[in-house]
Design a protein around this motif. Structure first.
Motif, PDB file in Angstrom:
ATOM      1  N   LEU A  79      15.492  20.317 -13.303  1.00 14.80           N
ATOM      2  CA  LEU A  79      13.989  20.653 -13.782  1.00 14.80           C
ATOM      3  C   LEU A  79      13.198  19.276 -13.541  1.00 14.80           C
ATOM      4  CD1 LEU A  79      14.803  21.925 -17.165  1.00 14.80           C
ATOM      5  CD2 LEU A  79      13.646  23.338 -15.293  1.00 14.80           C
ATOM      6  N   THR A  80      13.827  17.898 -13.405  1.00 12.25           N
ATOM      7  CA  THR A  80      12.790  16.934 -13.091  1.00 12.25           C
ATOM      8  C   THR A  80      12.292  16.875 -11.543  1.00 12.25           C
ATOM      9  OG1 THR A  80      14.044  15.338 -14.428  1.00 12.25           O
ATOM     10  CG2 THR A  80      12.791  14.496 -12.832  1.00 12.25           C
ATOM     11  N   TYR A  81      13.400  17.338 -10.644  1.00 16.51           N
ATOM     12  CA  TYR A  81      13.026  17.425  -9.205  1.00 16.51           C
ATOM     13  C   TYR A  81      12.114  18.598  -9.231  1.00 16.51           C
ATOM     14  CZ  TYR A  81      13.315  19.222  -4.581  1.00 16.51           C
ATOM     15  OH  TYR A  81      13.072  19.423  -3.047  1.00 16.51           O
ATOM     16  N   LEU A  82      11.875  19.771  -9.822  1.00 18.41           N
ATOM     17  CA  LEU A  82      10.944  20.851  -9.657  1.00 18.41           C
ATOM     18  C   LEU A  82       9.605  20.421 -10.233  1.00 18.41           C
ATOM     19  CD1 LEU A  82      13.349  23.903 -10.700  1.00 18.41           C
ATOM     20  CD2 LEU A  82      12.218  23.299  -8.386  1.00 18.41           C
ATOM     21  N   PHE A  83       9.703  19.906 -11.232  1.00 14.86           N
ATOM     22  CA  PHE A  83       8.228  19.278 -11.846  1.00 14.86           C
ATOM     23  C   PHE A  83       7.849  18.353 -11.057  1.00 14.86           C
ATOM     24  CE2 PHE A  83       9.780  20.764 -16.180  1.00 14.86           C
ATOM     25  CZ  PHE A  83       8.913  21.988 -16.354  1.00 14.86           C
ATOM     26  N   MET A 139       0.940  -1.170   0.247  1.00 15.70           N
ATOM     27  CA  MET A 139      -0.208   0.145   0.119  1.00 15.70           C
ATOM     28  C   MET A 139       0.674   1.244   0.126  1.00 15.70           C
ATOM     29  SD  MET A 139      -2.962   0.665   2.730  1.00 15.70           S
ATOM     30  CE  MET A 139      -3.146   2.226   3.262  1.00 15.70           C
ATOM     31  N   ASN A 140       0.570   1.873  -1.155  1.00 17.41           N
ATOM     32  CA  ASN A 140       1.527   3.230  -1.312  1.00 17.41           C
ATOM     33  C   ASN A 140       0.711   4.436  -1.057  1.00 17.41           C
ATOM     34  OD1 ASN A 140       3.784   1.750  -1.795  1.00 17.41           O
ATOM     35  ND2 ASN A 140       3.419   2.045  -4.181  1.00 17.41           N
ATOM     36  N   SER A 141       1.292   5.168  -0.112  1.00 20.24           N
ATOM     37  CA  SER A 141       0.550   6.567   0.121  1.00 20.24           C
ATOM     38  C   SER A 141       1.240   7.772  -0.914  1.00 20.24           C
ATOM     39  CB  SER A 141       0.606   7.021   1.524  1.00 20.24           C
ATOM     40  OG  SER A 141       1.814   7.134   1.795  1.00 20.24           O
ATOM     41  N   ASP A 142       0.426   8.831  -0.822  1.00 19.41           N
ATOM     42  CA  ASP A 142       1.313   9.894  -1.657  1.00 19.41           C
ATOM     43  C   ASP A 142       2.585  10.402  -1.031  1.00 19.41           C
ATOM     44  OD1 ASP A 142      -0.759   9.976  -3.708  1.00 19.41           O
ATOM     45  OD2 ASP A 142      -1.868  11.446  -2.647  1.00 19.41           O
ATOM     46  N   ALA A 143       2.848  10.250   0.279  1.00 23.03           N
ATOM     47  CA  ALA A 143       3.890  10.647   0.961  1.00 23.03           C
ATOM     48  C   ALA A 143       5.024   9.682   0.551  1.00 23.03           C
ATOM     49  CB  ALA A 143       3.573  10.686   2.456  1.00 23.03           C
ATOM     50  N   ASP A 144       4.638   8.546   0.243  1.00 26.06           N
ATOM     51  CA  ASP A 144       5.866   7.484  -0.024  1.00 26.06           C
ATOM     52  C   ASP A 144       6.344   7.832  -1.344  1.00 26.06           C
ATOM     53  OD1 ASP A 144       5.465   6.233   2.412  1.00 26.06           O
ATOM     54  OD2 ASP A 144       4.353   4.732   1.696  1.00 26.06           O
ATOM     55  N   GLU A 145       5.445   8.193  -2.160  1.00 31.13           N
ATOM     56  CA  GLU A 145       5.815   8.638  -3.753  1.00 31.13           C
ATOM     57  C   GLU A 145       6.446   9.775  -3.861  1.00 31.13           C
ATOM     58  OE1 GLU A 145       2.845   7.150  -6.235  1.00 31.13           O
ATOM     59  OE2 GLU A 145       2.503   5.207  -5.447  1.00 31.13           O
ATOM     60  N   ARG A 146       6.275  10.811  -3.128  1.00 27.65           N
ATOM     61  CA  ARG A 146       6.720  12.260  -3.440  1.00 27.65           C
ATOM     62  C   ARG A 146       8.271  12.120  -3.294  1.00 27.65           C
ATOM     63  NH1 ARG A 146       5.429  16.214   1.376  1.00 27.65           N
ATOM     64  NH2 ARG A 146       6.878  15.504   2.408  1.00 27.65           N
ATOM     65  N   VAL A 147       8.597  13.164  -3.920  1.00 26.66           N
ATOM     66  CA  VAL A 147      10.278  13.305  -4.059  1.00 26.66           C
ATOM     67  C   VAL A 147      10.447  14.508  -2.809  1.00 26.66           C
ATOM     68  CG1 VAL A 147      12.271  14.343  -5.257  1.00 26.66           C
ATOM     69  CG2 VAL A 147      10.468  12.865  -6.480  1.00 26.66           C
ATOM     70  N   THR A 148      11.340  13.907  -2.081  1.00 25.92           N
ATOM     71  CA  THR A 148      11.767  14.805  -0.943  1.00 25.92           C
ATOM     72  C   THR A 148      13.211  15.513  -1.263  1.00 25.92           C
ATOM     73  OG1 THR A 148      12.711  12.835   0.426  1.00 25.92           O
ATOM     74  CG2 THR A 148      10.250  13.588   0.510  1.00 25.92           C
ATOM     75  N   ARG A 149      13.733  16.539  -0.668  1.00 26.06           N
ATOM     76  CA  ARG A 149      14.955  17.095  -0.734  1.00 26.06           C
ATOM     77  C   ARG A 149      15.910  16.135  -0.435  1.00 26.06           C
ATOM     78  NH1 ARG A 149      15.618  21.901   2.876  1.00 26.06           N
ATOM     79  NH2 ARG A 149      13.570  22.072   2.124  1.00 26.06           N
ATOM     80  N   ARG A 150      15.824  15.210   0.682  1.00 27.41           N
ATOM     81  CA  ARG A 150      16.479  14.338   1.341  1.00 27.41           C
ATOM     82  C   ARG A 150      16.865  13.166  -0.115  1.00 27.41           C
ATOM     83  NH1 ARG A 150      15.933  12.779   6.860  1.00 27.41           N
ATOM     84  NH2 ARG A 150      16.910  14.751   7.163  1.00 27.41           N
ATOM     85  N   ARG A 151      15.674  12.550  -0.470  1.00 28.13           N
ATOM     86  CA  ARG A 151      15.636  11.509  -1.511  1.00 28.13           C
ATOM     87  C   ARG A 151      16.569  12.180  -2.834  1.00 28.13           C
ATOM     88  NH1 ARG A 151       9.847   8.649  -1.409  1.00 28.13           N
ATOM     89  NH2 ARG A 151      10.219   7.841   0.727  1.00 28.13           N
ATOM     90  N   PHE A 152      16.131  13.347  -3.029  1.00 28.54           N
ATOM     91  CA  PHE A 152      16.619  13.719  -4.135  1.00 28.54           C
ATOM     92  C   PHE A 152      18.342  13.906  -4.098  1.00 28.54           C
ATOM     93  CE2 PHE A 152      18.366  17.352  -6.958  1.00 28.54           C
ATOM     94  CZ  PHE A 152      17.585  17.044  -8.290  1.00 28.54           C
ATOM     95  N   LEU A 153      18.715  14.541  -2.930  1.00 31.24           N
ATOM     96  CA  LEU A 153      20.310  14.859  -2.651  1.00 31.24           C
ATOM     97  C   LEU A 153      20.944  13.364  -2.674  1.00 31.24           C
ATOM     98  CD1 LEU A 153      19.989  17.609  -0.084  1.00 31.24           C
ATOM     99  CD2 LEU A 153      20.771  17.648  -2.673  1.00 31.24           C
ATOM    100  N   ARG A 154      20.261  12.405  -2.233  1.00 29.44           N
ATOM    101  CA  ARG A 154      20.618  11.232  -2.050  1.00 29.44           C
ATOM    102  C   ARG A 154      21.031  10.643  -3.477  1.00 29.44           C
ATOM    103  NH1 ARG A 154      17.135   7.733   1.432  1.00 29.44           N
ATOM    104  NH2 ARG A 154      17.742   9.019   2.749  1.00 29.44           N
ATOM    105  N   ALA A 155      19.981  10.510  -4.191  1.00 28.54           N
ATOM    106  CA  ALA A 155      20.148  10.009  -5.540  1.00 28.54           C
ATOM    107  C   ALA A 155      21.307  10.902  -6.308  1.00 28.54           C
ATOM    108  CB  ALA A 155      19.144  10.377  -6.381  1.00 28.54           C
TER     109      ALA A 155
END
Length: 181
Positions: free
Chosen positions: A164-168, A1-17
């Motif tokens: 741009l991907t992060y921003l969109f 079960m995925n919630s919207d919070a699990d799928e959204r891009v966070t700053r931490r996830r983006f920086l980790r990637a």
């Protein structure tokens, strides 16, 4: 079960990637270390299983030592041409990975050598013994300027696309509704 919070891009996830991608890029480009003063010049025999000497041309001053280090098996170092007065003939027996051979060069001039089983494949090397060897300190790039420019442009493009991907993904609108409203 995925919630919207699990799928959204966070700053931490983006920086980790981004950090992972940067580390992979640094590992892929590699680095070169400068030789310590006073130590032998090292020539790698068959690096990575290839049929080459690395570097193909090594420079030493008279009295300088060259150490050949085997990185793969079935290679030798046999002199093809040497300056007059030189007694170097190389190391003819075939050796395996991990073997090392050293020689101190006293006579100035050009020493050309091959790996006899792989000479037809271009496994050739040169030792230049000279009073004034070129200074090779730090990383020496063999890439032409056009390749460097292309690498900078490609890296900038990738960074822009990721940004741009992060921003969109983070702030992009909801396009499910009717666009005529």
């Amino acid at each position: 079960m995925n919630s919207d919070a699990d799928e959204r891009v966070t700053r931490r996830r983006f920086l980790r990637a981004g950090a992972g991608a940067a580390a992979a890029g640094v590992a892929a480009t590699g680095t070169a270390a400068a030789q310590e003063d006073g130590g032998p010049t090292v020539v790698t025999v068959g690096p990575g299983g290839s049929n080459v000497f690395e570097p193909e041309t090594a420079y030493v001053q008279p009295g300088g030592t060259v150490r050949w280090v085997w990185d793969s098996s079935g290679h030798n170092v046999v002199a093809e041409s040497t300056p007059s007065g030189s007694d170097w003939s190389g190391h003819e027996p075939l050796e395996d990975s991990g073997f090392e051979y050293e020689h101190t060069f006293e006579t100035e001039g050009t020493y050309e050598y091959v790996c006899t089983p792989h000479a037809a494949l271009g496994m050739e090397g040169v030792i230049e013994v000279t009073e004034n060897p070129p200074e090779n300190t730090g990383f020496q790039s063999i890439l032409p300027d056009s390749a460097k420019n292309l690498a900078v442009a490609g890296t900038g493009t990738m960074a822009s696309v990721l940004g741009l991907t992060y921003l969109f993904m983070r702030y992009g609108g909801d396009y499910e509704g009717d666009l005529d409203e």
